[in-house]
Scaffold this active site. Sequence first.
Site, PDB file in Angstrom:
ATOM      1  N   LYS A   1       5.582 -17.347   0.447  1.00  0.00           N
ATOM      2  CA  LYS A   1       4.621 -18.432   0.731  1.00  0.00           C
ATOM      3  C   LYS A   1       4.315 -19.230  -0.541  1.00  0.00           C
ATOM      4  CE  LYS A   1       0.640 -17.969  -0.185  1.00  0.00           C
ATOM      5  NZ  LYS A   1      -0.342 -17.213   0.530  1.00  0.00           N
TER       6      LYS A   1
ATOM      7  N   GLU B   1      10.736   3.294   5.839  1.00  0.00           N
ATOM      8  CA  GLU B   1      10.572   1.844   6.044  1.00  0.00           C
ATOM      9  C   GLU B   1      11.725   1.417   6.943  1.00  0.00           C
ATOM     10  OE1 GLU B   1       8.481  -0.890   5.371  1.00  0.00           O
ATOM     11  OE2 GLU B   1      10.032  -1.808   6.623  1.00  0.00           O
TER      12      GLU B   1
ATOM     13  N   GLU C   1      -2.414 -22.836   4.990  1.00  0.00           N
ATOM     14  CA  GLU C   1      -1.391 -22.836   3.938  1.00  0.00           C
ATOM     15  C   GLU C   1      -0.109 -23.494   4.434  1.00  0.00           C
ATOM     16  OE1 GLU C   1      -3.025 -19.068   1.319  1.00  0.00           O
ATOM     17  OE2 GLU C   1      -1.302 -18.723   2.599  1.00  0.00           O
TER      18      GLU C   1
ATOM     19  N   THR D   1      -3.252  -8.029  -0.238  1.00  0.00           N
ATOM     20  CA  THR D   1      -2.365  -7.108  -0.954  1.00  0.00           C
ATOM     21  C   THR D   1      -3.088  -6.280  -2.029  1.00  0.00           C
ATOM     22  OG1 THR D   1      -0.474  -8.506  -0.544  1.00  0.00           O
ATOM     23  CG2 THR D   1      -0.303  -7.030  -2.431  1.00  0.00           C
TER      24      THR D   1
ATOM     25  N   HIS E   1     -13.040 -27.304 -23.560  1.00  0.00           N
ATOM     26  CA  HIS E   1     -12.895 -28.705 -23.206  1.00  0.00           C
ATOM     27  C   HIS E   1     -11.515 -29.228 -23.593  1.00  0.00           C
ATOM     28  CE1 HIS E   1     -14.394 -32.713 -22.354  1.00  0.00           C
ATOM     29  NE2 HIS E   1     -13.941 -33.120 -23.525  1.00  0.00           N
TER      30      HIS E   1
ATOM     31  N   CYS F   1       2.833 -13.328   0.952  1.00  0.00           N
ATOM     32  CA  CYS F   1       2.314 -13.943  -0.284  1.00  0.00           C
ATOM     33  C   CYS F   1       3.384 -14.568  -1.177  1.00  0.00           C
ATOM     34  CB  CYS F   1       1.575 -12.896  -1.118  1.00  0.00           C
ATOM     35  SG  CYS F   1       0.537 -11.794  -0.171  1.00  0.00           S
TER      36      CYS F   1
ATOM     37  N   GLU G   1     -14.649 -25.757 -17.212  1.00  0.00           N
ATOM     38  CA  GLU G   1     -15.829 -25.888 -18.073  1.00  0.00           C
ATOM     39  C   GLU G   1     -17.058 -26.309 -17.260  1.00  0.00           C
ATOM     40  OE1 GLU G   1     -16.037 -29.280 -20.903  1.00  0.00           O
ATOM     41  OE2 GLU G   1     -14.169 -29.950 -19.987  1.00  0.00           O
TER      42      GLU G   1
ATOM     43  N   TYR H   1      -6.226 -18.626   6.982  1.00  0.00           N
ATOM     44  CA  TYR H   1      -5.398 -18.732   5.777  1.00  0.00           C
ATOM     45  C   TYR H   1      -4.001 -19.274   6.104  1.00  0.00           C
ATOM     46  CZ  TYR H   1      -8.403 -15.511   2.989  1.00  0.00           C
ATOM     47  OH  TYR H   1      -9.423 -14.909   2.300  1.00  0.00           O
ATOM     48  N   ILE H   2      -3.340 -18.610   7.058  1.00  0.00           N
ATOM     49  CA  ILE H   2      -1.926 -18.908   7.276  1.00  0.00           C
ATOM     50  C   ILE H   2      -1.739 -20.310   7.839  1.00  0.00           C
ATOM     51  CG2 ILE H   2       0.144 -18.199   8.574  1.00  0.00           C
ATOM     52  CD1 ILE H   2      -0.750 -15.301   8.184  1.00  0.00           C
TER      53      ILE H   2
ATOM     54  N   GLY I   1       0.820  -1.218   0.000  1.00  0.00           N
ATOM     55  CA  GLY I   1       0.000   0.000   0.000  1.00  0.00           C
ATOM     56  C   GLY I   1       0.847   1.257   0.000  1.00  0.00           C
TER      57      GLY I   1
ATOM     58  N   TYR J   1      11.604  -3.270  -6.047  1.00  0.00           N
ATOM     59  CA  TYR J   1      10.668  -2.383  -5.341  1.00  0.00           C
ATOM     60  C   TYR J   1      11.356  -1.056  -5.021  1.00  0.00           C
ATOM     61  CZ  TYR J   1       6.152  -4.325  -3.991  1.00  0.00           C
ATOM     62  OH  TYR J   1       4.847  -4.713  -3.976  1.00  0.00           O
TER      63      TYR J   1
ATOM     64  N   CYS K   1       3.829  -8.777   2.041  1.00  0.00           N
ATOM     65  CA  CYS K   1       3.564  -9.545   0.819  1.00  0.00           C
ATOM     66  C   CYS K   1       4.853 -10.061   0.187  1.00  0.00           C
ATOM     67  CB  CYS K   1       2.794  -8.682  -0.169  1.00  0.00           C
ATOM     68  SG  CYS K   1       2.612  -9.459  -1.772  1.00  0.00           S
TER      69      CYS K   1
HETATM   70  P1  NDP Z   1      -7.177 -15.473  10.026  1.00  0.00           P
HETATM   71  O1  NDP Z   1      -8.003 -14.404  10.587  1.00  0.00           O
HETATM   72  O2  NDP Z   1      -7.433 -15.941   8.629  1.00  0.00           O
HETATM   73  O3  NDP Z   1      -7.236 -16.740  10.971  1.00  0.00           O
HETATM   74  C1  NDP Z   1      -6.952 -16.661  12.323  1.00  0.00           C
HETATM   75  C2  NDP Z   1      -7.260 -18.007  12.924  1.00  0.00           C
HETATM   76  O4  NDP Z   1      -6.785 -18.028  14.262  1.00  0.00           O
HETATM   77  C3  NDP Z   1      -8.732 -18.310  12.956  1.00  0.00           C
HETATM   78  O5  NDP Z   1      -8.920 -19.655  12.625  1.00  0.00           O
HETATM   79  C4  NDP Z   1      -9.103 -18.041  14.409  1.00  0.00           C
HETATM   80  O6  NDP Z   1     -10.140 -18.848  14.875  1.00  0.00           O
HETATM   81  C5  NDP Z   1      -7.831 -18.447  15.108  1.00  0.00           C
HETATM   82  N1  NDP Z   1      -7.683 -17.777  16.399  1.00  0.00           N
HETATM   83  C6  NDP Z   1      -7.840 -16.470  16.655  1.00  0.00           C
HETATM   84  N2  NDP Z   1      -7.612 -16.208  17.955  1.00  0.00           N
HETATM   85  C7  NDP Z   1      -7.306 -17.383  18.522  1.00  0.00           C
HETATM   86  C8  NDP Z   1      -7.001 -17.785  19.856  1.00  0.00           C
HETATM   87  N3  NDP Z   1      -6.980 -16.903  20.842  1.00  0.00           N
HETATM   88  N4  NDP Z   1      -6.755 -19.084  20.084  1.00  0.00           N
HETATM   89  C9  NDP Z   1      -6.789 -19.986  19.085  1.00  0.00           C
HETATM   90  N5  NDP Z   1      -7.082 -19.672  17.801  1.00  0.00           N
HETATM   91  C10 NDP Z   1      -7.344 -18.385  17.533  1.00  0.00           C
HETATM   92  O7  NDP Z   1      -5.691 -14.976  10.225  1.00  0.00           O
HETATM   93  P2  NDP Z   1      -4.325 -15.375   9.548  1.00  0.00           P
HETATM   94  O8  NDP Z   1      -3.303 -14.911  10.513  1.00  0.00           O
HETATM   95  O9  NDP Z   1      -4.327 -16.777   9.074  1.00  0.00           O
HETATM   96  O10 NDP Z   1      -4.277 -14.433   8.281  1.00  0.00           O
HETATM   97  C11 NDP Z   1      -4.477 -13.026   8.444  1.00  0.00           C
HETATM   98  C12 NDP Z   1      -5.072 -12.443   7.211  1.00  0.00           C
HETATM   99  O11 NDP Z   1      -4.076 -12.324   6.211  1.00  0.00           O
HETATM  100  C13 NDP Z   1      -6.170 -13.290   6.583  1.00  0.00           C
HETATM  101  O12 NDP Z   1      -7.410 -13.035   7.148  1.00  0.00           O
HETATM  102  C14 NDP Z   1      -6.099 -12.889   5.145  1.00  0.00           C
HETATM  103  O13 NDP Z   1      -6.914 -11.774   4.924  1.00  0.00           O
HETATM  104  C15 NDP Z   1      -4.641 -12.542   4.938  1.00  0.00           C
HETATM  105  N6  NDP Z   1      -3.939 -13.646   4.272  1.00  0.00           N
HETATM  106  C16 NDP Z   1      -4.281 -13.939   3.001  1.00  0.00           C
HETATM  107  C17 NDP Z   1      -3.690 -14.977   2.328  1.00  0.00           C
HETATM  108  C18 NDP Z   1      -4.104 -15.275   0.935  1.00  0.00           C
HETATM  109  O14 NDP Z   1      -4.682 -14.408   0.304  1.00  0.00           O
HETATM  110  N7  NDP Z   1      -3.873 -16.478   0.430  1.00  0.00           N
HETATM  111  C19 NDP Z   1      -2.648 -15.791   2.945  1.00  0.00           C
HETATM  112  C20 NDP Z   1      -2.364 -15.411   4.301  1.00  0.00           C
HETATM  113  C21 NDP Z   1      -2.986 -14.378   4.934  1.00  0.00           C
HETATM  114  P3  NDP Z   1     -11.683 -18.454  14.719  1.00  0.00           P
HETATM  115  O15 NDP Z   1     -12.024 -18.697  13.290  1.00  0.00           O
HETATM  116  O16 NDP Z   1     -12.366 -19.383  15.646  1.00  0.00           O
HETATM  117  O17 NDP Z   1     -11.789 -17.018  15.119  1.00  0.00           O
END
Ligand code: NDP
Length: 466
Positions: free
Chosen positions: A51, A35, A188, A317, A442, A48, A447, A184-185, A16, A99, A43
Amino acid sequence: MTKYDYDLFVIGGGSGGVRAGRMAALAGARVALAEEWRMGGTCVIRGCIPKKLLVYASQFSENVKDAAGYGWDFGDASFDWPTLIANKDREIARLEGLYKANVEKSGVTIFQDRAVFEDEHTLLLLNSQQKVTAEKILIATGNRPTREMGTSRVIPGGELCITSDEAFHLEKLPGRILIAGGGYIALEFAHIFHGLGSHVSLVYRGEKPLRGFDDCMRDALCDSMTSRGLDVLLGCEFTKIEKHGNCLRAETNKGDVIECDQILLAIGRQPNTMALHVEKAGVELGKRGEVKVDAYSRTSAPHIYAVGDVTDRIQLTPVAIHEAMCFVETAFKNNPTRPDHSHVASAVFTTPELACVGLTETRALGEGHSIDVYKSTFRPLLHTLGGRPVRTLMKLIVDAKTDKVLGCHIFGDHAAEIIQIVAVTIKLGATKKDFDATIALHPTAAEELVTMRTKSYSRAPGDAPA
Ligand code: NDP
């Protein structure tokens, strides 16, 4: 002539901040950017891009297995973690250089330093102790992995765990890794480590991972993980973590004691506003420490804006970049432009991928739509000779009254690539009839999206699940 050193000061050199700085400079503004670490932000440096490189690396193990069905024999395949990490680091350094060069080429002055607010127009650069002033300021400091499991649940031994930041730089591939989280994290990295050969256990507190995603996709992902040999522990949380020699021992609320080599906390991210002293500039923060902004990314101080993860809107991102472009239109081109957060496609880079755009079934019903649902599950052609029991699931959610496609969800190979283009059609307001009128390409998996003629079921708000 302005009384400030710069027309714009950008705090943060991630997606950003860099885009905003470059575009504002190209529009004629005198811009500086601080920075404190490496240019490129989450990212490029620890998100990203690295990863996705690790995801590619993790998929070769399955590709080699599939190849056997096609007559290939690669002998004894082996994998070397240090080689992967070194090559990944080289590529990230190359991107970081690009960058930086692009920012400099656009005329932006870069300070490799940490900037904090002194007052509403003044920033202090902590390393050099230099003060700079700017007419407008953009906060683009991103976010970082949290280690806090909630104030009431500070885990004894939580400091023994790593986060995704450290996962990119481990000296060796862990033989056994426990991953906490269901977002997500967590997912992945669970697939990355599994594909590279680690034994992976996912520990998630809820009923099934990926809260907020379509339920069918969440179920398909859970089944796929279990059939691939990942341990998925649901309704499960750590109560204690201890180190015993070289090994970590985690106790859970279910009474399990799990031994492993690493524990990765992937339980969300927190906005980088700690010690930024935004209060000195009259910038309000929300409950999670996020910078509160209006529809134009303007903070409670009218000349200070914020974009990207630090605002905790949609943490992606391309969204941060879009917000940055809108900010430059608004603040430097006299063209007030609100970022459009609708129909943002996203993908979780599991193996296979899970990607979606638009509404889930639950969300569509919650918003009052009566819906027709089209679902298809099939074995992708690749796996007919490959032999693994892999299946793809596709789902279209259609408004029963208007025929508009409200959502598309895919769990399968190349789901992210497919969804990117489906997002264009949904953005344009495509109907199911438009999908039906499109001649299939196809043989592809995609499809299926234009050949699903028979609806699987219909639901109206208040109806029980089909
Ligand atoms: P997320 O918000 O996706 O997931 C966090 C996870 O941690 C959830 O499952 C949540 O559970 C759990 N959690 C939260 N608090 C606690 C706790 N106190 N104890 C145990 N579990 C807990 O966060 P991420 O860190 O994985 O990713 C952050 C953001 O980054 C994503 O939301 C996404 O927008 C972005 N991202 C995008 C990617 C992509 O585009 N491929 C890849 C990586 C990140 P619950 O669901 O129960 O709240």
